[in-house]
Design an enzyme around this catalytic site. Sequence first.
Site, PDB file in Angstrom:
ATOM      1  N   ARG A  93       2.941   8.948   4.549  1.00 21.79           N
ATOM      2  CA  ARG A  93       2.055   8.787   3.333  1.00 21.79           C
ATOM      3  C   ARG A  93       1.172  10.153   3.125  1.00 21.79           C
ATOM      4  O   ARG A  93       0.056  10.330   2.651  1.00 21.79           O
ATOM      5  CB  ARG A  93       0.912   7.812   3.449  1.00 21.79           C
ATOM      6  N   SER A 117      -1.072  -1.149  -1.221  1.00 21.35           N
ATOM      7  CA  SER A 117      -1.843  -0.719  -0.087  1.00 21.35           C
ATOM      8  C   SER A 117      -3.098   0.030  -0.297  1.00 21.35           C
ATOM      9  O   SER A 117      -2.767   1.182  -0.782  1.00 21.35           O
ATOM     10  CB  SER A 117      -1.101  -0.370   1.184  1.00 21.35           C
ATOM     11  N   GLU A 122      -5.453   4.946   1.227  1.00 25.76           N
ATOM     12  CA  GLU A 122      -4.397   5.408   0.681  1.00 25.76           C
ATOM     13  C   GLU A 122      -4.420   5.797  -0.663  1.00 25.76           C
ATOM     14  O   GLU A 122      -3.879   6.890  -1.201  1.00 25.76           O
ATOM     15  CB  GLU A 122      -3.015   4.415   0.961  1.00 25.76           C
TER      16      GLU A 122
HETATM   17  P1  FAD Z   1      -0.676   8.011  -9.821  1.00 27.75           P
HETATM   18  O1  FAD Z   1      -1.306   6.865  -9.238  1.00 27.75           O
HETATM   19  O2  FAD Z   1      -0.918   8.154 -11.332  1.00 27.75           O
HETATM   20  O3  FAD Z   1      -0.991   9.292  -9.108  1.00 27.75           O
HETATM   21  C1  FAD Z   1      -1.003   9.001  -7.724  1.00 27.75           C
HETATM   22  C2  FAD Z   1      -1.488  10.825  -7.393  1.00 27.75           C
HETATM   23  O4  FAD Z   1      -0.306  11.542  -7.464  1.00 27.75           O
HETATM   24  C3  FAD Z   1      -2.567  11.194  -7.919  1.00 27.75           C
HETATM   25  O5  FAD Z   1      -3.237  12.092  -6.957  1.00 27.75           O
HETATM   26  C4  FAD Z   1      -1.993  12.196  -8.914  1.00 27.75           C
HETATM   27  O6  FAD Z   1      -2.855  13.373  -9.218  1.00 27.75           O
HETATM   28  C5  FAD Z   1      -0.709  12.694  -8.387  1.00 27.75           C
HETATM   29  N1  FAD Z   1       0.393  12.785  -9.353  1.00 27.75           N
HETATM   30  C6  FAD Z   1       0.679  11.949 -10.158  1.00 27.75           C
HETATM   31  N2  FAD Z   1       1.887  12.556 -10.941  1.00 27.75           N
HETATM   32  C7  FAD Z   1       1.942  13.664 -10.600  1.00 27.75           C
HETATM   33  C8  FAD Z   1       2.911  15.120 -10.891  1.00 27.75           C
HETATM   34  N3  FAD Z   1       3.748  14.886 -11.836  1.00 27.75           N
HETATM   35  N4  FAD Z   1       2.318  15.987 -10.226  1.00 27.75           N
HETATM   36  C9  FAD Z   1       1.500  16.340  -9.584  1.00 27.75           C
HETATM   37  N5  FAD Z   1       0.467  15.366  -9.150  1.00 27.75           N
HETATM   38  C10 FAD Z   1       0.907  14.006  -9.408  1.00 27.75           C
HETATM   39  N6  FAD Z   1       3.420   3.271  -2.510  1.00 27.75           N
HETATM   40  C11 FAD Z   1       4.345   3.272  -1.451  1.00 27.75           C
HETATM   41  O7  FAD Z   1       4.616   4.466  -1.089  1.00 27.75           O
HETATM   42  N7  FAD Z   1       4.989   2.263  -1.017  1.00 27.75           N
HETATM   43  C12 FAD Z   1       5.122   0.944  -1.415  1.00 27.75           C
HETATM   44  O8  FAD Z   1       5.921   0.321  -0.978  1.00 27.75           O
HETATM   45  C13 FAD Z   1       4.107   0.925  -2.423  1.00 27.75           C
HETATM   46  N8  FAD Z   1       4.047  -0.274  -3.113  1.00 27.75           N
HETATM   47  C14 FAD Z   1       3.064  -0.680  -4.054  1.00 27.75           C
HETATM   48  C15 FAD Z   1       2.784  -1.824  -4.671  1.00 27.75           C
HETATM   49  C16 FAD Z   1       1.948  -1.994  -5.880  1.00 27.75           C
HETATM   50  C17 FAD Z   1       1.949  -3.291  -6.448  1.00 27.75           C
HETATM   51  C18 FAD Z   1       1.387  -1.039  -6.253  1.00 27.75           C
HETATM   52  C19 FAD Z   1       0.332  -0.948  -7.589  1.00 27.75           C
HETATM   53  C20 FAD Z   1       1.605   0.430  -5.665  1.00 27.75           C
HETATM   54  C21 FAD Z   1       2.362   0.450  -4.669  1.00 27.75           C
HETATM   55  N9  FAD Z   1       2.423   1.733  -3.925  1.00 27.75           N
HETATM   56  C22 FAD Z   1       3.357   1.804  -2.969  1.00 27.75           C
HETATM   57  C23 FAD Z   1       1.535   2.853  -4.620  1.00 27.75           C
HETATM   58  C24 FAD Z   1       2.337   3.743  -5.704  1.00 27.75           C
HETATM   59  O9  FAD Z   1       3.247   2.880  -6.212  1.00 27.75           O
HETATM   60  C25 FAD Z   1       2.969   5.037  -5.207  1.00 27.75           C
HETATM   61  O10 FAD Z   1       1.831   6.041  -4.524  1.00 27.75           O
HETATM   62  C26 FAD Z   1       3.354   5.640  -6.538  1.00 27.75           C
HETATM   63  O11 FAD Z   1       4.193   7.055  -5.966  1.00 27.75           O
HETATM   64  C27 FAD Z   1       1.965   6.259  -7.446  1.00 27.75           C
HETATM   65  O12 FAD Z   1       2.936   6.695  -8.833  1.00 27.75           O
HETATM   66  P2  FAD Z   1       2.147   6.857  -9.992  1.00 27.75           P
HETATM   67  O13 FAD Z   1       2.910   7.748 -10.999  1.00 27.75           O
HETATM   68  O14 FAD Z   1       1.290   5.659 -10.425  1.00 27.75           O
HETATM   69  O15 FAD Z   1       1.270   7.879  -9.513  1.00 27.75           O
HETATM   70  N1  EPU Z   2       0.101  -8.127   8.690  1.00 21.32           N
HETATM   71  C1  EPU Z   2      -0.652  -9.167   8.973  1.00 21.32           C
HETATM   72  N2  EPU Z   2      -1.520  -9.718   7.916  1.00 21.32           N
HETATM   73  C2  EPU Z   2      -1.521  -9.171   6.720  1.00 21.32           C
HETATM   74  C3  EPU Z   2      -0.628  -8.012   6.372  1.00 21.32           C
HETATM   75  C4  EPU Z   2       0.317  -7.644   7.443  1.00 21.32           C
HETATM   76  O1  EPU Z   2      -0.718  -9.707  10.060  1.00 21.32           O
HETATM   77  O2  EPU Z   2      -2.415  -9.453   5.811  1.00 21.32           O
HETATM   78  C5  EPU Z   2       0.974  -7.675   9.517  1.00 21.32           C
HETATM   79  C6  EPU Z   2       2.482  -8.623   9.824  1.00 21.32           C
HETATM   80  O3  EPU Z   2       2.509  -8.852  11.249  1.00 21.32           O
HETATM   81  C7  EPU Z   2       3.604  -7.887   8.983  1.00 21.32           C
HETATM   82  C8  EPU Z   2       3.009  -6.412   9.352  1.00 21.32           C
HETATM   83  O4  EPU Z   2       1.693  -6.642   9.269  1.00 21.32           O
HETATM   84  O5  EPU Z   2       4.654  -8.392   9.639  1.00 21.32           O
HETATM   85  C9  EPU Z   2       3.602  -5.599   8.443  1.00 21.32           C
HETATM   86  O6  EPU Z   2       3.238  -5.921   7.082  1.00 21.32           O
HETATM   87  P1  EPU Z   2       4.252  -5.404   5.813  1.00 21.32           P
HETATM   88  O7  EPU Z   2       5.683  -5.568   6.059  1.00 21.32           O
HETATM   89  O8  EPU Z   2       3.802  -6.061   4.518  1.00 21.32           O
HETATM   90  O9  EPU Z   2       3.965  -3.905   5.824  1.00 21.32           O
HETATM   91  P2  EPU Z   2       2.653  -3.160   5.558  1.00 21.32           P
HETATM   92  O10 EPU Z   2       2.678  -2.183   6.894  1.00 21.32           O
HETATM   93  O11 EPU Z   2       1.524  -3.935   5.503  1.00 21.32           O
HETATM   94  C10 EPU Z   2       3.683  -1.038   4.493  1.00 21.32           C
HETATM   95  C11 EPU Z   2       3.218  -0.109   3.483  1.00 21.32           C
HETATM   96  C12 EPU Z   2       3.470  -0.805   2.224  1.00 21.32           C
HETATM   97  C13 EPU Z   2       5.255  -1.142   2.225  1.00 21.32           C
HETATM   98  C14 EPU Z   2       5.613  -1.989   3.222  1.00 21.32           C
HETATM   99  C15 EPU Z   2       6.982  -2.372   3.454  1.00 21.32           C
HETATM  100  C16 EPU Z   2       1.593   1.294   4.130  1.00 21.32           C
HETATM  101  C17 EPU Z   2       0.084   1.547   3.907  1.00 21.32           C
HETATM  102  N3  EPU Z   2       2.041   0.233   3.456  1.00 21.32           N
HETATM  103  O12 EPU Z   2       2.725  -2.110   4.531  1.00 21.32           O
HETATM  104  O13 EPU Z   2       3.401   0.058   1.138  1.00 21.32           O
HETATM  105  O14 EPU Z   2       5.614  -1.650   1.025  1.00 21.32           O
HETATM  106  O15 EPU Z   2       5.175  -1.512   4.524  1.00 21.32           O
HETATM  107  O16 EPU Z   2       7.720  -1.214   3.861  1.00 21.32           O
HETATM  108  O17 EPU Z   2       2.451   1.855   4.610  1.00 21.32           O
HETATM  109  C18 EPU Z   2       1.825   0.886  -0.421  1.00 21.32           C
HETATM  110  O18 EPU Z   2       1.822   2.158   0.111  1.00 21.32           O
HETATM  111  O19 EPU Z   2       1.104   0.754  -1.385  1.00 21.32           O
HETATM  112  C19 EPU Z   2       2.398  -0.253  -0.013  1.00 21.32           C
HETATM  113  C20 EPU Z   2       2.491  -1.404  -0.402  1.00 21.32           C
END
Ligand code: FAD
Ligand code: EPU
Length: 338
Positions: free
Chosen positions: A164, A238, A334
Amino acid sequence: MKNETLPTKSLQKLNTFGIEALANQYVKVEDEQILLDLFAEKYFEKDFFVLGGGSNVLFTKDYDGLIVHIANKGKQHFIEGNHVFVTAEAGEVWNDLVWYCIEHDFPGLENMALIPGTVGASPIQNIGAYGQELMHIFYSCRAFDTQSGEFVTFSNPDCQFSYRDSIFKREHKGRFIICSVTYKLELFGKINTSYGAIETELEKRGIFNPSIKDVAEVVSYIRVEKLPDPSTIGNAGSFFKNPIVNKLQFENLKKQFPDIVHYTINNLEEKLAAGWLIEQCGWKGKTVGQVAVWKNQALVLTNLGKATGNEIFEVSSTIVDDVYTHFGVHLEREVNIL
Ligand code: FAD
Ligand code: EPU
């Protein structure tokens, strides 16, 4: 592109938390020429913020500068030996790129299906999910340097990716605007089903020799089960990162909390599941005013409808304090706070 021609703009529909905030100035970038024009007019000498899909930002107040909304589109690829190089413009929706690759049978992105946001943001925090991280498929990106007005290329090592994190969140924070990203994929790359519930879900469906499409569908299904849909419940995924602690701290925690959920990174470090830490502090499903901690995943903070960015931020601060009090572990956010 003179100062007075750039309008103010409500950002409510441009961030997945659905927070109402006003941008003092707003510009939508559909082609790179606009960046050169903004540079020529010295817009980058004042406050600006680059916005993609708004899925990893929290606005705690109106934005007093210029919001540069990245919306350039386009995807292409070329094959060289056993590899395919896929290039997408920064404004492409990430999940559309995932499905473009699946339709062409290019493996590598399927485990990251349904992550919200844009291609341009994908390197910023080195997005990752379900056993895959961007850094493993990122080849290069083309970026606009808002200090020099030039276009530059970053290779994979240039970006200094880690969990991240990238150089764009540290030394180069706010300086470069990513215009396009090139991914290098192995044409006959292996499918990875080892993370979490992927295998179990495939088996449930009677799939024992999955295609990349099967993996993307299963990952999307698991995500929908676990995470709130931002189109109906405001959230940014997250809210915190999973904290990384050294072995000594981990061993001490494990003695006190034998069930602690963790992943070994190397001989020196362990990653802790922040969701588990937060849940143990009693926060899962808890509501404070218009802010709720998601019932299926304690790492996700949600806007029940009328929350302000500050209210969400305050709840996040209380969670940080509680986790520190219980476990002596500091949670880092994050989400980008503005
Ligand atoms: P924004 O939110 O618009 O911007 C995020 C950052 O990037 C800001 O600092 C912005 O200035 C910068 N930025 C954006 N575009 C550019 C560009 N073109 N050039 C330079 N800087 C830029 N993230 C994960 O890693 N794994 C996940 O599983 C995950 N699951 C998610 C689930 C949900 C329901 C949600 C809502 C979010 C999740 N995220 C996850 C977080 C998010 O999707 C990612 O961080 C994604 O890359 C953000 O993209 P964005 O275009 O919306 O960026
Ligand atoms: N867990 C709990 N309670 C909770 C949530 C999680 O006990 O409420 C424990 C469980 O044991 C579970 C484990 O944590 O098995 C891991 O949970 P999960 O698989 O949902 O993954 P995470 O580590 O909580 C990360 C990323 C997610 C990504 C998932 C799947 C980060 C900060 N988050 O979550 O990314 O989708 O793994 O790979 O690394 C995001 O970055 O926005 C995001 C959603």
